[in-house]
Design an enzyme around this catalytic site. Sequence first.
Site, PDB file in Angstrom:
ATOM      1  N   THR A 227       1.426  -1.043  -0.305  1.00 11.15           N
ATOM      2  CA  THR A 227       0.067  -0.441   0.118  1.00 11.15           C
ATOM      3  C   THR A 227       0.853   1.183   0.248  1.00 11.15           C
ATOM      4  O   THR A 227       0.676   2.319  -0.690  1.00 11.15           O
ATOM      5  CB  THR A 227      -0.615  -0.219   1.492  1.00 11.15           C
ATOM      6  OG1 THR A 227      -2.164  -1.487   1.570  1.00 11.15           O
ATOM      7  CG2 THR A 227      -1.725   1.371   1.209  1.00 11.15           C
TER       8      THR A 227
ATOM      9  N   ALA B 121      12.612  20.281  -3.246  1.00 10.59           N
ATOM     10  CA  ALA B 121      14.743  19.654  -2.242  1.00 10.59           C
ATOM     11  C   ALA B 121      15.548  20.529  -2.849  1.00 10.59           C
ATOM     12  O   ALA B 121      16.459  19.882  -2.265  1.00 10.59           O
ATOM     13  CB  ALA B 121      14.253  18.342  -2.528  1.00 10.59           C
TER      14      ALA B 121
ATOM     15  N   ARG C  63       8.629  -9.097  -1.789  1.00 11.03           N
ATOM     16  CA  ARG C  63       8.757 -10.880  -1.748  1.00 11.03           C
ATOM     17  C   ARG C  63       8.588 -11.314  -3.175  1.00 11.03           C
ATOM     18  O   ARG C  63       9.656 -12.158  -3.265  1.00 11.03           O
ATOM     19  CB  ARG C  63       7.909 -11.297  -0.764  1.00 11.03           C
ATOM     20  CG  ARG C  63       7.476 -11.175   1.139  1.00 11.03           C
ATOM     21  CD  ARG C  63       6.699 -11.493   1.863  1.00 11.03           C
ATOM     22  NE  ARG C  63       6.008 -11.046   1.089  1.00 11.03           N
ATOM     23  CZ  ARG C  63       4.896 -11.230   1.837  1.00 11.03           C
ATOM     24  NH1 ARG C  63       4.982 -11.555   3.226  1.00 11.03           N
ATOM     25  NH2 ARG C  63       3.800 -10.417   2.013  1.00 11.03           N
TER      26      ARG C  63
ATOM     27  N   LYS D   8       5.755   2.405  12.483  1.00 11.77           N
ATOM     28  CA  LYS D   8       5.470   2.292  13.958  1.00 11.77           C
ATOM     29  C   LYS D   8       5.895   1.620  15.221  1.00 11.77           C
ATOM     30  O   LYS D   8       6.231   1.288  16.221  1.00 11.77           O
ATOM     31  CB  LYS D   8       4.224   3.228  14.443  1.00 11.77           C
ATOM     32  CG  LYS D   8       3.171   1.983  14.137  1.00 11.77           C
ATOM     33  CD  LYS D   8       2.271   2.631  12.567  1.00 11.77           C
ATOM     34  CE  LYS D   8       1.720   2.068  12.116  1.00 11.77           C
ATOM     35  NZ  LYS D   8       0.647   2.176  10.979  1.00 11.77           N
TER      36      LYS D   8
ATOM     37  N   GLU E 133       8.278  10.299  10.173  1.00 11.10           N
ATOM     38  CA  GLU E 133       7.134  10.950  10.276  1.00 11.10           C
ATOM     39  C   GLU E 133       5.922   9.640   9.402  1.00 11.10           C
ATOM     40  O   GLU E 133       5.157   9.914  10.333  1.00 11.10           O
ATOM     41  CB  GLU E 133       7.226  12.340   9.002  1.00 11.10           C
ATOM     42  CG  GLU E 133       5.936  13.018   8.652  1.00 11.10           C
ATOM     43  CD  GLU E 133       5.525  14.062   9.996  1.00 11.10           C
ATOM     44  OE1 GLU E 133       6.685  14.403  10.643  1.00 11.10           O
ATOM     45  OE2 GLU E 133       5.038  13.572  11.163  1.00 11.10           O
TER      46      GLU E 133
ATOM     47  N   GLY F 109     -12.301  -3.341   3.910  1.00 11.33           N
ATOM     48  CA  GLY F 109     -10.709  -3.289   4.226  1.00 11.33           C
ATOM     49  C   GLY F 109     -10.275  -2.156   5.296  1.00 11.33           C
ATOM     50  O   GLY F 109      -9.303  -2.188   5.031  1.00 11.33           O
TER      51      GLY F 109
ATOM     52  N   LYS G  55       2.211   4.049  18.500  1.00 13.72           N
ATOM     53  CA  LYS G  55       2.252   5.674  18.417  1.00 13.72           C
ATOM     54  C   LYS G  55       2.626   6.634  19.033  1.00 13.72           C
ATOM     55  O   LYS G  55       3.175   7.304  19.471  1.00 13.72           O
ATOM     56  CB  LYS G  55       1.481   5.584  17.035  1.00 13.72           C
ATOM     57  CG  LYS G  55       1.128   5.017  16.142  1.00 13.72           C
ATOM     58  CD  LYS G  55      -0.412   5.567  15.420  1.00 13.72           C
ATOM     59  CE  LYS G  55      -0.183   4.374  14.770  1.00 13.72           C
ATOM     60  NZ  LYS G  55      -1.679   4.362  13.905  1.00 13.72           N
TER      61      LYS G  55
ATOM     62  N   GLY H 147      -3.124   5.024   4.717  1.00 19.05           N
ATOM     63  CA  GLY H 147      -3.440   4.968   2.962  1.00 19.05           C
ATOM     64  C   GLY H 147      -2.545   5.667   2.208  1.00 19.05           C
ATOM     65  O   GLY H 147      -1.736   5.865   2.736  1.00 19.05           O
TER      66      GLY H 147
END
Length: 430
Positions: free
Chosen positions: A14, A34, A46, A107, A131, A189, A207, A304
């Site tokens: 994802t 940047a 994988r 996390k 972040e 989902g 977190k 997401g």
Amino acid sequence: MTEPLRVALAGLGTVGGGVIRLIDANRELIARRAGRPIEVVAVSARDRAKDRGVDISRFTWVDDTAALANHAKADVVVELVGGSDGPALALARATLAAGKGFVTANKAMMAHHGLELAEAAEAKGTALKFEAAVAGGVPVIKSLREGAAANEIGRVYGILNGTCNFILSKMEAEGRGFDEVLAEAQALGYAEADPSFDIDGVDAAHKLSILASLAFGTRPAFDRVEVTGIRHVIAADIAEAAALGFRVRLVGIAEAGAHGLFQRVHPHLVPLDHPLAHVVGSTNAVVAEGNYVGRLLFQGAGAGDGPTASAVVADLIDIARGEFGPPYAMPAKSLSELPAADPGERRGRAYLRFTVPDKVGVLAEIAAAMRDAGVSIESLIQRGAAEDGSVLVAIVTHEVPERAVAQALEKLRGSQSVAGQPMWMPLLGG
Ligand SMILES: NC(=O)c1ccc[n+]([C@@H]2O[C@H](COP(=O)([O-])OP(=O)(O)OC[C@H]3O[C@@H](n4cnc5c(N)ncnc54)[C@H](OP(=O)(O)O)[C@@H]3O)[C@@H](O)[C@H]2O)c1
């Protein structure tokens, strides 16, 4: 333009797919911001043959994820595999040992091994950025590290798990039970097939421990977070809370002060006039209270592909600019170690729910237990008999020490008057 920042990317699920799409879509803008282009050069996952909806044939495929650490073309490694140990941790250690920058959304790994990894990054003068590990796309880590850096922060808290907030919001909106809404969240989902990390509060605790460390300048202490999830919240709790002017939310809360370090994830009753009561669906929100800035509120998508990739690429932009400091905003050796605060000393109002048989004397026994423990009752609601003949009793206490409430519940343990485990939820104060 100068040399690009070359990225090796581990994990193409994802978030990994989101990172590739974001860099493709905003390439020019990112390069301008940047000061140089950001380019993915090598990838690993994988299954090489899996269709990922993005073209990965332009990147070097590496079978052994750990080998990305020493990939000759890469300046920095992004880890989007997940898991507190295993390949993610091996890759983090190897990358930092090689003196390369490391960006992660993980996390679980940061909660368990963040201090070790920060020390490794500092020893090599390289970047460790995370972040996306807290509240997905919400730039709360950067805000605490930089924007609020001048403040002493006494308290940081928030809604840190989108799955739980989705379930609680839906239970409230539709008056449905936990199991039914969880099954729907899984079908849509929003919840994993094995939802325990989310619904039992572990993900929020990961977190919270990261936030606490950044906010207070303390060593990460995940093992000292008290954790209770939302499994035992029933539809009636949500209805009673609503009748009293509250919403039920899974809140992670951390405080630091003379009393020590307090860290807890627990369902709370949040008053309707508090911003967290209005955080619905899978959104995350974090509140930090600084001694000069006052109350800060951060809110946005906690998960997401797009929002999480946004946070990952923001970290890459910082590295491309050469803007990074110690991972926890101060050198790891400067982080202090606070003793654990005694939760019994905490004062506040609380919600208590009992399921009791419909017979004379039950209420008197509950009231006596409260009186004996010094817990004064602000309101008490008794709802008529359910199909099985049981009655629901919901109590809101006045402000009392948590220790007193625990004593009252202890007195009622095993009593014929109380069926099953009572529910206790603090009211979010302040
Ligand atoms: N999803 C979110 O919204 C979100 C938000 C914030 C943070 N995060 C964090 O971001 C990280 C990635 O999450 P995700 O949702 O993108 O996970 P995901 O969709 O399950 O993707 C995981 C990726 O890692 C690869 N992988 C798994 N085990 C591996 C192994 N042993 N060796 C090499 N590669 C392996 C998988 O390869 P295959 O594709 O070949 O199977 C897949 O590409 C996690 O730490 C998660 O906690 C996620």
